[in-house]
Each structure stands twice: as structure tokens, then as C-alpha cells.
Design a protein around this motif. Structure first.
Motif, short mmCIF file in Angstrom:
data_model
loop_
_atom_site.label_atom_id
_atom_site.label_comp_id
_atom_site.label_asym_id
_atom_site.label_seq_id
_atom_site.Cartn_x
_atom_site.Cartn_y
_atom_site.Cartn_z
N TYR A 71 12.38 -6.22 19.25
CA TYR A 71 12.60 -5.29 20.36
C TYR A 71 13.61 -5.83 21.37
N GLN A 72 14.31 -6.92 21.01
CA GLN A 72 15.30 -7.56 21.89
C GLN A 72 14.67 -7.92 23.25
N PHE A 73 13.47 -8.50 23.20
CA PHE A 73 12.72 -8.83 24.40
C PHE A 73 13.52 -9.70 25.37
N GLU A 74 14.06 -10.80 24.88
CA GLU A 74 14.82 -11.71 25.76
C GLU A 74 16.01 -11.01 26.40
N GLU A 75 16.77 -10.31 25.59
CA GLU A 75 17.97 -9.64 26.09
C GLU A 75 17.63 -8.61 27.16
N LYS A 76 16.56 -7.84 26.94
CA LYS A 76 16.17 -6.81 27.91
C LYS A 76 15.71 -7.43 29.23
N VAL A 77 14.95 -8.51 29.14
CA VAL A 77 14.47 -9.16 30.37
C VAL A 77 15.64 -9.79 31.12
N LYS A 78 16.53 -10.47 30.41
CA LYS A 78 17.70 -11.09 31.07
C LYS A 78 18.58 -10.02 31.72
N PHE A 79 18.78 -8.91 31.04
CA PHE A 79 19.62 -7.83 31.58
C PHE A 79 18.98 -7.21 32.82
N SER A 80 17.67 -7.02 32.78
CA SER A 80 16.96 -6.38 33.89
C SER A 80 16.80 -7.29 35.10
N HIS A 81 16.84 -8.61 34.86
CA HIS A 81 16.59 -9.58 35.94
C HIS A 81 17.61 -10.72 35.89
N PRO A 82 18.89 -10.40 36.10
CA PRO A 82 19.93 -11.44 36.00
C PRO A 82 19.85 -12.48 37.12
N ASP A 83 19.13 -12.16 38.18
CA ASP A 83 19.02 -13.06 39.32
C ASP A 83 17.99 -14.17 39.10
N LEU A 84 17.18 -14.07 38.07
CA LEU A 84 16.13 -15.06 37.81
C LEU A 84 16.59 -16.09 36.79
N ASN A 85 16.17 -17.33 37.00
CA ASN A 85 16.45 -18.40 36.05
C ASN A 85 15.29 -18.43 35.06
N ILE A 86 15.48 -17.76 33.93
CA ILE A 86 14.41 -17.60 32.95
C ILE A 86 14.77 -18.32 31.66
N ASN A 87 13.83 -19.11 31.19
CA ASN A 87 13.92 -19.72 29.87
C ASN A 87 12.84 -19.07 29.01
N PHE A 88 13.12 -18.93 27.74
CA PHE A 88 12.19 -18.27 26.84
C PHE A 88 11.70 -19.23 25.78
N LEU A 89 10.43 -19.09 25.44
CA LEU A 89 9.83 -19.88 24.37
C LEU A 89 9.18 -18.90 23.40
N CYS A 90 9.82 -18.72 22.26
CA CYS A 90 9.33 -17.80 21.24
C CYS A 90 8.36 -18.56 20.35
N MET A 91 7.12 -18.09 20.29
CA MET A 91 6.08 -18.75 19.51
C MET A 91 5.84 -17.99 18.21
N SER A 92 5.62 -18.76 17.15
CA SER A 92 5.19 -18.13 15.91
C SER A 92 3.72 -17.77 16.09
N ASP A 93 3.14 -17.22 15.09
CA ASP A 93 1.75 -16.78 15.19
C ASP A 93 0.84 -17.94 15.59
N THR A 94 -0.05 -17.66 16.54
CA THR A 94 -1.01 -18.65 17.00
C THR A 94 -2.41 -18.08 16.82
N ASN A 95 -3.39 -18.90 17.05
CA ASN A 95 -4.78 -18.48 16.88
C ASN A 95 -5.40 -18.08 18.21
N GLY A 96 -4.83 -17.10 18.86
CA GLY A 96 -5.37 -16.59 20.11
C GLY A 96 -4.71 -17.17 21.34
N SER A 97 -5.19 -16.71 22.48
CA SER A 97 -4.59 -17.07 23.77
C SER A 97 -4.66 -18.55 24.07
#
Length: 85
Positions: A35-61
Motif C-alpha cells: 500500500y506504499q505505506f512509507e511513501e504515503k506517510v513521508k509525503f503527508s508529513h515531510p516536516d517529520l524526521n521519520i525512520n521506518f522499520l519494516c518487520m516480517s511476520d511476528t508472533n503478536g504485539s
């Protein structure tokens, strides 16, 4: 992404913290890549210093939190437990 009042929930949250000068790490599931999550968030909030960590499947929260902390800070389970005590 779930919309509330016409915007994704993440946008409402980021708007509330946009005046803080912080380095933000957003941990998200790899399923959001299509869903282009990173791109959409960066585009919507260019003023924020955001780093992304994409996780593979995990066993819950709790597993996601544990693995994220380990990747970001190099924590082990014992150091987390000792810090909480």
C-alpha cells in the motif's frame, strides 16, 4: 489503512506530535508495503524526521515490540527485564 474523519489514523497521531523535535521510528508489518505505506506517510508529513522499520511476520504485539527493540537498540530480553526492575 483505517480512516477516521477522512484521514488515516496514523496521520492524526503524527499531526499531534508534529511540533516535537524528535527522531521517530515507525515499526510496521511488511504487508503494508503493497500500500506504499512509507511513501504515503513521508509525503503527508515531510516536516517529520521519520525512520521506518519494516518487520516480517511476528508472533503478536509483544514479539513485535521485543524484536523491534532488539533491532533498534540491540537489547536482549535480560537487559529489558533488568531495566524495568
Amino acid at each position: 489503512l483505517i480512516n477516521v474523519l477522512g484521514k488515516p489514523i496514523i496521520s492524526h497521531i503524527l499531526k499531534q506530535i508534529s511540533n516535537l523535535e524528535i527522531n521517530l521510528i515507525i515499526v510496521y508489518n511488511k504487508k503494508l508495503k503493497k500500500y506504499q505505506f512509507e511513501e504515503k506517510v513521508k509525503f503527508s508529513h515531510p516536516d517529520l524526521n521519520i525512520n521506518f522499520l519494516c518487520m516480517s511476520d511476528t508472533n503478536g504485539s509483544s514479539d513485535t515490540i521485543y524484536k523491534s527493540l532488539n533491532l533498534i537498540f540491540g537489547y536482549s530480553f535480560n537487559s529489558i527485564v533488568n531495566y524495568i526492575k
